[in-house]
Design an enzyme around this catalytic site. Structure first.
Site, PDB file in Angstrom:
ATOM      1  N   CYS A 196       1.190   0.201  -8.878  1.00  6.10           N
ATOM      2  CA  CYS A 196       2.367   0.702  -8.172  1.00  6.10           C
ATOM      3  C   CYS A 196       3.488   0.966  -9.164  1.00  6.10           C
ATOM      4  CB  CYS A 196       2.815  -0.303  -7.121  1.00  6.10           C
ATOM      5  SG  CYS A 196       3.045  -1.948  -7.781  1.00  6.10           S
TER       6      CYS A 196
ATOM      7  N   GLU B 230       5.863  -3.452   0.559  1.00  8.50           N
ATOM      8  CA  GLU B 230       5.713  -3.153  -0.883  1.00  8.50           C
ATOM      9  C   GLU B 230       4.907  -1.873  -0.963  1.00  8.50           C
ATOM     10  OE1 GLU B 230       6.906  -4.409  -3.501  1.00  8.50           O
ATOM     11  OE2 GLU B 230       7.780  -6.235  -2.674  1.00  8.50           O
TER      12      GLU B 230
ATOM     13  N   GLY C 227       2.980   1.955   5.299  1.00  7.26           N
ATOM     14  CA  GLY C 227       4.151   1.137   5.633  1.00  7.26           C
ATOM     15  C   GLY C 227       4.912   1.700   6.819  1.00  7.26           C
TER      16      GLY C 227
ATOM     17  N   GLY D  89       0.841  -1.197   0.000  1.00  9.74           N
ATOM     18  CA  GLY D  89       0.000   0.000   0.000  1.00  9.74           C
ATOM     19  C   GLY D  89       0.870   1.238   0.000  1.00  9.74           C
ATOM     20  N   SER D  90       0.332   2.318   0.525  1.00 10.16           N
ATOM     21  CA  SER D  90       1.039   3.594   0.485  1.00 10.16           C
ATOM     22  C   SER D  90       2.246   3.582   1.430  1.00 10.16           C
ATOM     23  CB  SER D  90       0.076   4.703   0.887  1.00 10.16           C
ATOM     24  OG  SER D  90      -0.450   4.412   2.161  1.00 10.16           O
TER      25      SER D  90
HETATM   26  P1  NAD Z   1      -3.463   2.200   1.269  1.00  8.49           P
HETATM   27  O1  NAD Z   1      -2.148   2.438   1.933  1.00  8.49           O
HETATM   28  O2  NAD Z   1      -4.517   3.221   1.454  1.00  8.49           O
HETATM   29  O3  NAD Z   1      -4.108   0.812   1.787  1.00  8.49           O
HETATM   30  C1  NAD Z   1      -3.449  -0.415   1.593  1.00  8.49           C
HETATM   31  C2  NAD Z   1      -3.880  -1.402   2.663  1.00  8.49           C
HETATM   32  O4  NAD Z   1      -3.366  -0.966   3.925  1.00  8.49           O
HETATM   33  C3  NAD Z   1      -5.401  -1.488   2.853  1.00  8.49           C
HETATM   34  O5  NAD Z   1      -5.718  -2.839   3.125  1.00  8.49           O
HETATM   35  C4  NAD Z   1      -5.651  -0.604   4.075  1.00  8.49           C
HETATM   36  O6  NAD Z   1      -6.819  -0.950   4.792  1.00  8.49           O
HETATM   37  C5  NAD Z   1      -4.412  -0.870   4.891  1.00  8.49           C
HETATM   38  N1  NAD Z   1      -4.001   0.222   5.796  1.00  8.49           N
HETATM   39  C6  NAD Z   1      -4.120   1.546   5.585  1.00  8.49           C
HETATM   40  N2  NAD Z   1      -3.535   2.218   6.598  1.00  8.49           N
HETATM   41  C7  NAD Z   1      -3.031   1.288   7.458  1.00  8.49           C
HETATM   42  C8  NAD Z   1      -2.315   1.364   8.684  1.00  8.49           C
HETATM   43  N3  NAD Z   1      -1.992   2.530   9.219  1.00  8.49           N
HETATM   44  N4  NAD Z   1      -1.950   0.216   9.282  1.00  8.49           N
HETATM   45  C9  NAD Z   1      -2.245  -0.988   8.722  1.00  8.49           C
HETATM   46  N5  NAD Z   1      -2.942  -1.121   7.572  1.00  8.49           N
HETATM   47  C10 NAD Z   1      -3.331   0.011   6.950  1.00  8.49           C
HETATM   48  O7  NAD Z   1      -3.155   1.959  -0.287  1.00  8.49           O
HETATM   49  P2  NAD Z   1      -4.167   1.771  -1.497  1.00  8.49           P
HETATM   50  O8  NAD Z   1      -4.809   3.076  -1.822  1.00  8.49           O
HETATM   51  O9  NAD Z   1      -5.037   0.582  -1.274  1.00  8.49           O
HETATM   52  O10 NAD Z   1      -3.152   1.368  -2.690  1.00  8.49           O
HETATM   53  C11 NAD Z   1      -2.380   2.305  -3.373  1.00  8.49           C
HETATM   54  C12 NAD Z   1      -0.960   2.364  -2.850  1.00  8.49           C
HETATM   55  O11 NAD Z   1      -0.392   1.065  -2.788  1.00  8.49           O
HETATM   56  C13 NAD Z   1      -0.042   3.151  -3.772  1.00  8.49           C
HETATM   57  O12 NAD Z   1       0.833   3.928  -3.005  1.00  8.49           O
HETATM   58  C14 NAD Z   1       0.702   2.065  -4.532  1.00  8.49           C
HETATM   59  O13 NAD Z   1       1.935   2.487  -5.081  1.00  8.49           O
HETATM   60  C15 NAD Z   1       0.866   1.042  -3.465  1.00  8.49           C
HETATM   61  N6  NAD Z   1       1.092  -0.302  -4.011  1.00  8.49           N
HETATM   62  C16 NAD Z   1       2.371  -0.795  -3.961  1.00  8.49           C
HETATM   63  C17 NAD Z   1       2.647  -2.046  -4.516  1.00  8.49           C
HETATM   64  C18 NAD Z   1       4.054  -2.590  -4.527  1.00  8.49           C
HETATM   65  O14 NAD Z   1       4.207  -3.766  -4.843  1.00  8.49           O
HETATM   66  N7  NAD Z   1       5.085  -1.808  -4.214  1.00  8.49           N
HETATM   67  C19 NAD Z   1       1.614  -2.810  -5.084  1.00  8.49           C
HETATM   68  C20 NAD Z   1       0.322  -2.278  -5.098  1.00  8.49           C
HETATM   69  C21 NAD Z   1       0.077  -1.015  -4.551  1.00  8.49           C
END
Ligand code: NAD
Length: 514
Positions: free
Chosen positions: A301, A267, A250, A245-246
């Site tokens: 991503c 990731e 992380g 995720g973002s």
């Molecule tokens: P997001 O960070 O909003 O959410 C991702 C996941 O994390 C969700 O399941 C969410 O519920 C959970 N989450 C959010 N905040 C959290 C916290 N504080 N603690 C624990 N869990 C939490 O991201 P998104 O909008 O779903 O996806 C887009 C982002 O993901 C972009 O930044 C993209 O680049 C990244 N991404 C990276 C990869 C990679 O392989 N590097 C792959 C896919 C997406």
């Protein structure tokens, strides 16, 4: 630009379609009375109302996962691979239905959704092979009559938090490999794509039910948002976490899980770039750039967000890109003619517009980017944006999860490589060139600082065999491919003395009086 709104049903029909797809997989239709509303980005319609997991439920989930781990680690790795083979067979059999479900819940076009399901199948095949290969090395001991070796063992409970944009593939990379490594799993999918998770987990449960050695709670799903992700990060009995995720997410997880020394595979965000040099095959580069920048509506991503064009080709190639972008078709993701589906939600649109406003203020010239209101129900459809920037300004260095391609000129290759590296992220990068010196420089220690470094291929669309992941604020994790399986196991270094004497390492003498 072709717009299409003539395809497929809108409104309540999406929910019926999803229920029918789940039934074809042998699964129950989704709950409708729970508080976790799941909306289709295709038309904004309500697909389900799921019952979210509460923080109070987590202890019970983890304790069942601990018990499942205790049983699963006793099963030989090749027998664990057999479970993944059965699961992969099911996914193969249901590929079209699973892809449709992904399109309806996530909005990606059917071709890309089929590709995502294929990725799940591929990683299952990979993990089955891996189940007969994970193993340690024997190393030369400096002491006579000693055997020095490494052993790899399962770690425990594996928690996985996934993003909305790859609702199945990212889970499958971690989970297939982690299961053959002998761990049990808990999956928290994105709250924006939980139905896909329930479908894939349901197929895995069917395979588990057929497997005499696999415990019932081997892979559990928990539903909810950030609070549930945080509860997993903090739980003392979760040994490894893989979070996608973002970068902000992380950092939060690392702060919580790091203090208890859990292993965290991150990731995270990316801000990927490509360089087009004067020697490039421009027709090839054009197609690769358009797919990388605007495929998945700019919501990968690895999406290409920054393009550095050599000054000698900048004006003509920019115009070719603008013209070619106009040929792309935007609309319902199940329409086979469509290249670009909807954004995930209104918030994504607001962020896109805010970024375009900043780009204008920082000297950018924006082509496209407008909303196509009413194209399919309440779905958020936009024209992709190509933005000519005078330089790599602050907004260009940020990741905006939308179809925006910033274009900037360069004069010398080393300058372009420095610009490629000048963001906090380090996920994917490409160079388009037919000059071997330029290609090698880009891949060298002086070249791109990213985890993925491509030549004459776009930034997106990695294969499962190579280690996938990025550096710097992308998190440094590698989820699958190459030797990433080691991230899911603990290593034991073992020395056996079969000499009858006791020589100490480094020649240390330690004699007791006779
Ligand atoms: P997001 O960070 O909003 O959410 C991702 C996941 O994390 C969700 O399941 C969410 O519920 C959970 N989450 C959010 N905040 C959290 C916290 N504080 N603690 C624990 N869990 C939490 O991201 P998104 O909008 O779903 O996806 C887009 C982002 O993901 C972009 O930044 C993209 O680049 C990244 N991404 C990276 C990869 C990679 O392989 N590097 C792959 C896919 C997406």
């Amino acid at each position: 630009m072709t717009l299409t709104n003539s395809f497929a049903p809108a409104g309540a029909d999406s929910a019926r379609h999803v229920a029918g797809l789940l039934a074809s997989l042998g699964l129950d239709g989704p709950d409708v009375n729970g508080s976790l509303a799941v909306r289709s980005p295709v038309d904004g319609s309500l697909l389900a109302g799921l019952e979210p997991t509460t923080a109070a439920d987590i202890d019970g989930v983890v304790s069942r996962a601990v018990q499942a781990f205790d049983a699963w680690r006793r099963v030989p790795a090749p027998a664990r691979g057999e479970l993944i083979r059965r699961f992969g067979d099911r996914v193969r059999m249901h590929k079209p239905a699973l892809a449709r479900l992904i399109s309806l819940e996530n909005g990606k076009i059917e071709q890309e959704a089929l590709g995502e399901v294929q990725e799940v199948i591929d990683i299952c095949d990979y993990a089955v092979g891996l189940s007969r290969q994970i193993g340690g090395r024997t190393l030369p001991s400096e002491r006579p009559g000693h055997h020095l070796s490494e052993h790899w063992h399962p770690m425990g409970v594996f928690g996985l938090v996934s993003a909305f944009n790859f609702p199945a593939a990212v889970w499958s990379w971690g989970m297939a490999v982690s299961l053959v490594c002998g761990n049990s799993g808990i999956w928290k999918p994105s709250e924006k794509a939980p139905l896909t998770a329930l479908a894939f987990a349901g197929l895995l449960d069917q395979a588990i039910a057929e497997d005499a050695q696999a415990p019932a709670d081997l892979m559990q799903v928990v539903l909810g948002g950030a609070a549930i992700g945080r509860a997993l990060a903090e739980h003392p009995d979760i040994a490894i976490l893989s979070v996608t995720g973002s970068t902000a997410m992380g950092q939060d997880v690392l702060g919580r899980a790091g203090t208890r020394f859990a292993r965290v595979i991150c990731e995270l965000g990316g801000n990927n770039a490509a360089i087009v040099t004067p020697s490039a095959d421009l027709a090839l580069a054009l197609r690769a750039i358009l797919f990388s920048a605007f495929g998945t509506a700019g919501q990968r991503c690895t999406t290409l967000r920054r393009l550095f064009l050599h000054q000698s080709i900048r004006a003509t190639f920019t115009q070719r890109l603008i013209d070619a972008a106009q040929q792309m078709c935007i609309g319902h993701p199940l329409d086979p003619a469509v290249h670009i589906g909807p954004l995930i939600d209104e918030r994504a649109f607001e962020r896109m517009q805010a970024a375009l406003d900043q780009a204008r203020q920082q000297g950018g010239r924006v082509h496209g980017g407008e909303r196509l209101a009413g194209l399919v129900g309440d779905g958020v459809y936009v024209l992709p944006a190509i933005v000519e920037m005078p330089a790599q300004t602050a907004i260009v260095r940020e990741e905006t999860f939308a179809p925006i391609l910033y274009i900037m000129p360069y004069a010398e290759l080393d300058e372009a490589v420095l610009l490629n590296n000048a963001t906090p992220y380090g996920l994917s990068s490409s160079i388009f060139t037919q000059d071997i010196r330029e290609a090698e420089y880009f891949q060298s220690a002086l070249g791109s600082d990213c985890g993925i470094v491509n030549v004459n291929i776009g930034t997106s669309g990695a294969e499962i065999g190579g280690a996938f992941g990025g550096n710097k604020a992308t998190g440094g994790g590698r989820v699958a491919g190459s030797d990433s399986w080691k991230n899911y196991m603990r290593r034991a270094t073992s020395t056996v003395n079969f000499s009858g004497a006791l020589p100490l390492a480094q020649g240390i003498r330690f004699e007791l009086p006779e």
